[in-house]
Write a protein that holds these residues in place. Structure first.
Motif, PDB file in Angstrom:
ATOM      1  N   SER A  88     -33.606  25.256  31.324  1.00 16.47           N
ATOM      2  CA  SER A  88     -34.301  23.977  31.408  1.00 16.47           C
ATOM      3  C   SER A  88     -33.491  22.865  30.758  1.00 16.47           C
ATOM      4  O   SER A  88     -32.636  23.114  29.904  1.00 16.47           O
ATOM      5  N   THR A  89     -33.778  21.626  31.150  1.00 13.32           N
ATOM      6  CA  THR A  89     -33.163  20.472  30.509  1.00 13.32           C
ATOM      7  C   THR A  89     -33.667  20.328  29.081  1.00 13.32           C
ATOM      8  O   THR A  89     -32.894  20.106  28.149  1.00 13.32           O
ATOM      9  N   ASP A  90     -34.984  20.481  28.895  1.00 12.35           N
ATOM     10  CA  ASP A  90     -35.606  20.454  27.567  1.00 12.35           C
ATOM     11  C   ASP A  90     -35.826  21.896  27.132  1.00 12.35           C
ATOM     12  O   ASP A  90     -36.808  22.538  27.533  1.00 12.35           O
ATOM     13  N   VAL A  91     -34.900  22.420  26.333  1.00 12.69           N
ATOM     14  CA  VAL A  91     -34.933  23.848  26.000  1.00 12.69           C
ATOM     15  C   VAL A  91     -35.991  24.183  24.952  1.00 12.69           C
ATOM     16  O   VAL A  91     -36.409  25.336  24.845  1.00 12.69           O
ATOM     17  N   LEU A  92     -36.405  23.191  24.167  1.00 16.42           N
ATOM     18  CA  LEU A  92     -37.383  23.446  23.104  1.00 16.42           C
ATOM     19  C   LEU A  92     -38.775  22.993  23.519  1.00 16.42           C
ATOM     20  O   LEU A  92     -38.924  21.968  24.198  1.00 16.42           O
ATOM     21  N   PRO A  93     -39.825  23.728  23.115  1.00 13.41           N
ATOM     22  CA  PRO A  93     -41.180  23.210  23.305  1.00 13.41           C
ATOM     23  C   PRO A  93     -41.371  21.964  22.454  1.00 13.41           C
ATOM     24  O   PRO A  93     -40.660  21.754  21.454  1.00 13.41           O
ATOM     25  N   THR A  94     -42.329  21.142  22.820  1.00 11.25           N
ATOM     26  CA  THR A  94     -42.495  19.841  22.180  1.00 11.25           C
ATOM     27  C   THR A  94     -42.672  19.945  20.675  1.00 11.25           C
ATOM     28  O   THR A  94     -42.097  19.159  19.912  1.00 11.25           O
ATOM     29  N   PHE A  95     -43.400  20.954  20.191  1.00 12.57           N
ATOM     30  CA  PHE A  95     -43.707  21.016  18.762  1.00 12.57           C
ATOM     31  C   PHE A  95     -42.492  21.412  17.909  1.00 12.57           C
ATOM     32  O   PHE A  95     -42.540  21.332  16.690  1.00 12.57           O
ATOM     33  N   LEU A  96     -41.387  21.804  18.555  1.00 12.23           N
ATOM     34  CA  LEU A  96     -40.176  22.177  17.818  1.00 12.23           C
ATOM     35  C   LEU A  96     -38.994  21.246  18.098  1.00 12.23           C
ATOM     36  O   LEU A  96     -37.862  21.551  17.721  1.00 12.23           O
ATOM     37  N   LEU A  97     -39.236  20.105  18.731  1.00 14.99           N
ATOM     38  CA  LEU A  97     -38.151  19.231  19.177  1.00 14.99           C
ATOM     39  C   LEU A  97     -37.269  18.741  18.034  1.00 14.99           C
ATOM     40  O   LEU A  97     -36.083  18.480  18.245  1.00 14.99           O
ATOM     41  N   SER A  98     -37.803  18.615  16.833  1.00 11.16           N
ATOM     42  CA  SER A  98     -37.011  18.080  15.719  1.00 11.16           C
ATOM     43  C   SER A  98     -36.216  19.149  14.984  1.00 11.16           C
ATOM     44  O   SER A  98     -35.488  18.833  14.035  1.00 11.16           O
ATOM     45  N   ARG A  99     -36.324  20.412  15.413  1.00 11.06           N
ATOM     46  CA  ARG A  99     -35.701  21.511  14.673  1.00 11.06           C
ATOM     47  C   ARG A  99     -34.306  21.838  15.210  1.00 11.06           C
ATOM     48  O   ARG A  99     -34.066  21.854  16.425  1.00 11.06           O
ATOM     49  N   LEU A 100     -33.364  22.131  14.298  1.00 12.61           N
ATOM     50  CA  LEU A 100     -32.069  22.661  14.698  1.00 12.61           C
ATOM     51  C   LEU A 100     -32.259  24.079  15.220  1.00 12.61           C
ATOM     52  O   LEU A 100     -33.045  24.839  14.672  1.00 12.61           O
ATOM     53  N   TYR A 101     -31.503  24.427  16.266  1.00  9.38           N
ATOM     54  CA  TYR A 101     -31.721  25.737  16.884  1.00  9.38           C
ATOM     55  C   TYR A 101     -30.405  26.500  17.030  1.00  9.38           C
ATOM     56  O   TYR A 101     -29.315  25.948  16.876  1.00  9.38           O
ATOM     57  N   VAL A 102     -30.531  27.811  17.307  1.00  4.95           N
ATOM     58  CA  VAL A 102     -29.387  28.677  17.585  1.00  4.95           C
ATOM     59  C   VAL A 102     -29.313  28.868  19.097  1.00  4.95           C
ATOM     60  O   VAL A 102     -30.282  29.314  19.710  1.00  4.95           O
ATOM     61  N   ASP A 103     -28.181  28.531  19.683  1.00  8.08           N
ATOM     62  CA  ASP A 103     -28.036  28.561  21.139  1.00  8.08           C
ATOM     63  C   ASP A 103     -27.356  29.857  21.576  1.00  8.08           C
ATOM     64  O   ASP A 103     -26.152  30.035  21.409  1.00  8.08           O
TER      65      ASP A 103
END
Length: 294
Positions: A88-103
């Protein structure tokens, strides 16, 4: 499986597939697990992100619990989004958008990202914050030593496959690759014009051998067949050394380039490519592909 690898590397994982029995209360298990764990890995596949945004099923319930915790402490870093199987273009759900992630989407970078995740969980960052030095504009400014450029951190590569170039006359000739049980503290010293000595001196190394007649690491199908009777081997350019560490894992290193001050070069330098076989396997035929695609 990510959970299996984490457990093997010293992480106590709580997983419904392992820790729930028939008749167990799933909502209670989710509440206790999500609120009591030190860190929470949220695997954000395309399906998970869609269900979380829609508030559907057990994913919606999990989102409600995690959102409540984030509202109580927006600065907390215990929730780690993990991206896998997500185009997806937006890989994170909305409630986690501000979090750094591991790809974890790209297989070729999987091992490097896994090493970063493991170090973060164990509070052993790849690039730890250096100590605060003195003010250089103080009235009597002390001499500022070049601490970082020559520190041991320069001689570490936590990824499980890659290429290394370093001056083997520094750091006692040692360069560490891998991490945790898959750590190899390789040790080297000057050999001839086209060869270098490889040693078993470091605490993490059990044996070293030469895979003579093998031109590529992927051609090694049984790392245990090579002679390990000597504590030192001398691979030439293009040759492969096979190492075994005290945890039972195998490492293969191929000498790609050499230069020696003893033979007129400006510095002692070696470049080697390497692969650590996963799961204590003896074969390097598939490299890391099998591990990354799980």
């Amino acid at each position: 499986m990510l959970a299996t690898r984490l457990v093997a590397n010293g992480v106590d994982v709580l997983l419904d597939q392992w820790d729930m029995r028939l008749g167990s209360d799933l909502p209670r298990f989710m509440e206790n697990g999500l609120t009591g764990a030190d860190r929470v890995l949220v695997v954000c596949s395309t399906t998970y992100a869609d269900k979380a945004n829609r508030g559907q099923g057990d994913v919606g319930y999990e989102k409600m619990i995690l959102t409540g915790q984030l509202m109580r402490d927006v600065t907390a870093d215990r929730i780690i989004p993990v991206i896998r199987n997500n185009a997806s273009t937006d890989v994170l759900p909305t409630f986690l958008l501000s979090r750094l992630y591991v790809d974890f989407r790209a297989d070729e970078t999987f091992e490097g990202r896994y090493a970063e995740l493991l170090r973060d969980i164990h509070n052993q960052p790849v690039a730890p914050r250096p100590a605060l030095g003195p003010n250089p504009f103080a009235q009597t400014a002390p001499e500022i030593e070049p601490r970082l450029p020559f520190s041991p951190e320069r001689y570490v590569s936590p990824a499980l496959a890659g290429s290394v170039t370093f001056d083997y006359s520094n750091n006692n000739g040692r360069f560490a690759v891998g991490a945790g049980d898959m750590l190899f503290e390789t040790a080297w010293s000057r050999g001839g014009a086209t060869s270098i000595h490889a040693y078993t001196n470091a605490p993490s190394i059990r044996t070293v051998a030469l895979a003579l007649g093998v031109g590529d690491i992927a051609q090694i199908v049984d790392a245990s067949i090579y002679d390990t009777s000597s504590r030192v081997r001398s691979p030439h350019i293009g040759e492969i050394a096979v190492w075994r560490n005290t945890a039972g894992y195998y490492l293969a290193t191929k000498v790609e380039r050499l230069q020696s001050r003893g033979h007129g070069a400006p510095s002692d330098e070696v470049t080697f490519s390497y692969v650590i076989a996963p799961h204590k396997e003896k074969s390097f035929r598939s490299g890391h592909e099998g591990e990354q695609n799980q």
